[in-house]
Design a protein around this motif. Structure first.
Motif, mmCIF file in Angstrom:
data_model
loop_
_atom_site.group_PDB
_atom_site.id
_atom_site.type_symbol
_atom_site.label_atom_id
_atom_site.label_comp_id
_atom_site.label_asym_id
_atom_site.label_seq_id
_atom_site.Cartn_x
_atom_site.Cartn_y
_atom_site.Cartn_z
ATOM 1 N N MET A 1 7.794 52.569 9.586
ATOM 2 C CA MET A 1 7.969 53.644 10.568
ATOM 3 C C MET A 1 9.213 54.477 10.268
ATOM 4 O O MET A 1 9.327 55.620 10.675
ATOM 5 C CB MET A 1 8.076 53.067 11.971
ATOM 6 N N LYS A 2 10.175 53.849 9.557
ATOM 7 C CA LYS A 2 11.422 54.566 9.275
ATOM 8 C C LYS A 2 11.229 55.653 8.234
ATOM 9 O O LYS A 2 11.717 56.767 8.393
ATOM 10 C CB LYS A 2 12.471 53.583 8.757
ATOM 11 N N GLY B 1 3.456 45.766 12.886
ATOM 12 C CA GLY B 1 4.776 45.381 13.353
ATOM 13 C C GLY B 1 5.842 45.531 12.303
ATOM 14 O O GLY B 1 6.804 44.782 12.264
ATOM 15 N N ASN B 2 5.679 46.496 11.413
ATOM 16 C CA ASN B 2 6.623 46.699 10.328
ATOM 17 C C ASN B 2 7.440 47.958 10.615
ATOM 18 O O ASN B 2 6.957 49.080 10.488
ATOM 19 C CB ASN B 2 5.852 46.836 9.016
ATOM 20 N N ALA B 3 8.689 47.766 10.997
ATOM 21 C CA ALA B 3 9.521 48.915 11.360
ATOM 22 C C ALA B 3 9.933 49.723 10.136
ATOM 23 O O ALA B 3 10.218 50.915 10.238
ATOM 24 C CB ALA B 3 10.758 48.441 12.105
ATOM 25 N N GLU B 4 9.961 49.067 8.962
ATOM 26 C CA GLU B 4 10.371 49.794 7.758
ATOM 27 C C GLU B 4 9.407 50.930 7.441
ATOM 28 O O GLU B 4 9.803 52.002 7.004
ATOM 29 C CB GLU B 4 10.418 48.825 6.569
ATOM 30 N N LYS C 1 1.521 45.776 7.306
ATOM 31 C CA LYS C 1 1.790 47.021 8.023
ATOM 32 C C LYS C 1 1.914 46.842 9.530
ATOM 33 O O LYS C 1 2.508 47.677 10.198
ATOM 34 C CB LYS C 1 0.711 48.053 7.705
#
Lengths: 333, 165
Positions: free
Chosen positions: A117-118, A112-115, A110
């Motif tokens: 956040m999307k 640094g996971n931009a997915e 989780k």
């Protein structure tokens, strides 16, 4: 050597006097000589070794550990995550992972996971929060009106159904042109119509009537606002009702060819039957009730012509004719 | 005079050459290269998860970077939304110069625009707070709607690297 040096120093002093005028334009000023003013400068054929400049210290701000590590297990999650928000790994105490993994590797975690956040999340709508919000909204609710407990009662008291659409968009405008469309639906059986009025109304509305569920649907989108459309539909319904009750003088000219269905009571078949029954005298009245099996014959003929010919209706017609002409009885004898 | 004569002699040849000259055509290089990264010989090109998955994996392995309802059937103001998104991306990348280590994710709900992303902790905390307020204030003034910045920080650029090719 020393002579040269001395001369050089003299000359440079001279030059320095002149150059002081232009020093304001110079990009780099000469460093002050470490020699005292009455001493000679020493010519350094080999320059001093350059002192290593100290690297600028990168100040790292102290980052506290993630908030999720300090959370109590019985905390009020609704106050931690009160509203819709993008995922934040330090606030969510769940070891979630998302992403298509590399070979022989786990999905990205989780941090640094931009997915993560999307994707939209529903962390602000946990069941306890929903319950809490419903409780808070309860004081604004009014009780359900008495006498409208079932759908049948609702349909009986409010036969007209008004359908409109509201639109939510992810854009700053609140205007939506499709929101002006108004549709009303009502059962035709709820209107007070006689046979002529119903027939005329059906001719007027055309394909807006659905015979399968007896629903009349009227839609309007010709006016710019919803209120105007609704008022226009109200006008249309009123006009339809009163127009269908009115009998125009030209409606008497309706002949058998104009009929939309076969009406035995106005047909030649009925005249023929009565004439045949009274033979050889001319028929006195149009009453067919006294003729035995006439009602059965009427139903059979109407079905045959209205619903089309098939084996069943043809057989029914045959039986009716045989009954009426007492053919069966003669066969028995 | 001599020039005209020589020209007259040369012209038919020139005309012939013009007629015969043909267009030189090479085969079309129909190669899809958008959003794809070439493998380096040393295998040291860092890729984030977003970069590691080419565009045809959108909605399969990775999500969209803009979330709105404008591109749905009969959605309203699609062109304006797109242009605003481009503007937001440019403004945010410029304001947070070399700080964003992920794509700028723009999510719209009603009239709220939420901008999410991952930044590295390259500047002081106070400056970061200033930039958040600055970005929100200016964007909401220009776009005339509330803007929220939802950032996640990582220590280093390497923290978001998914693989090296």
């Amino acid at each position: 050597m020393s002579i040269i040096t001395r001369l050089g120093v003299k000359n440079t002093r001279e030059i320095a006097r002149i150059s002081s005028l232009t020093s304001s334009f110079a990009t780099q000023s000469e460093p002050p000589s470490p020699v005292a003013p009455d001493e000679f400068r020493v010519l350094k054929l080999r320059p001093d070794p350059v002192q290593e400049r100290q690297k600028r210290e990168i100040r790292r701000t102290e980052v506290p550990p993630p908030r999720s590590t300090q959370m109590k297990f019985d905390q009020d999650w609704g106050s931690v995550w009160p509203a819709a928000r993008s995922f934040h790994p330090a606030t969510v105490p769940l070891p979630v992972r998302q992403g298509y993994p590399l070979k022989n590797a786990a999905p990205p975690n989780k941090y640094g996971n931009a997915e993560l956040m999307k994707i939209p999340n529903f962390l602000h709508l946990t069941p306890p929060v929903v319950t809490k919000q419903c409780e808070a909204l309860k004081k604004f609710c009014t009780p359900w009106p008495a006498g409208l407990e079932t759908d049948e009662k609702c349909e009986k008291h409010f036969p007209v159904e008004v359908l409109t659409s509201d639109y939510c968009y992810s854009s700053p405008t609140i205007r939506e042109p499709l929101a002006r469309v108004v549709t009303i639906r009502l059962k035709l059986s709820t209107l007070n119509l006689d046979q002529h009025a119903r027939d005329k109304l059906l001719r007027l509305v055309g394909d807006r009537y659905n015979p399968e569920d007896d629903l009349l649907t009227i839609t309007s989108d010709r006016c710019p606002t919803r209120k105007q459309n609704f008022e226009y539909i109200e006008y249309l319904l009123t006009a339809l009702y009163h127009e269908s009750w009115r009998t125009e003088p030209w409606e008497a000219e309706k002949s058998e060819a104009d009929m939309e269905y076969y009406d035995w009571d106005k047909s030649k078949s009925r005249d023929g039957l009565i004439t045949l029954y009274c033979w050889p005298e001319p028929p006195i009245d149009n009453d067919y009730e006294t003729i035995p099996h006439a009602t059965e014959y009427k139903i059979a003929v109407s079905d045959l012509i209205n619903n089309g010919e098939d084996e069943y209706s043809l057989n029914k017609y045959k039986e009716a004719v045989k009954n009426m002409l007492f053919l069966e009885g003669q066969e028995k004898k | 005079m001599a020039l005209i004569v020589s020209l007259r002699n040369a012209l038919p040849g020139l005309e012939k050459a013009c007629i015969q000259r043909q267009i030189h055509v090479t085969p079309v290089a129909a190669k899809v290269v958008a959003g794809r990264y070439r493998v380096t010989t040393k295998r040291d090109r860092p890729l984030t998860y977003e970069m590691a998955n080419p565009p045809h994996y959108i909605a399969h392995r990775k999500g969209w970077n803009s979330w709105n309802t404008s591109n749905m059937t009969d959605g309203n103001r699609p062109a304006e939304t797109l242009l605003e998104d481009v503007f937001i991306r440019r403004f945010v990348t410029g304001t947070w110069h070399s700080l964003f280590v992920s794509e700028v994710i723009i999510k719209r709900q009603h009239n709220i625009i939420r901008i999410a992303g991952i930044i590295r902790r390259g500047i002081a905390t106070r400056k970061m707070y200033f930039l958040i307020g600055y970005t929100e204030e200016l964007l909401s003034y220009w776009l005339q709607c509330p803007i929220k910045l939802e950032l996640q920080t990582v220590d280093d650029r390497k923290d978001v690297i998914f693989k090296y090719i």
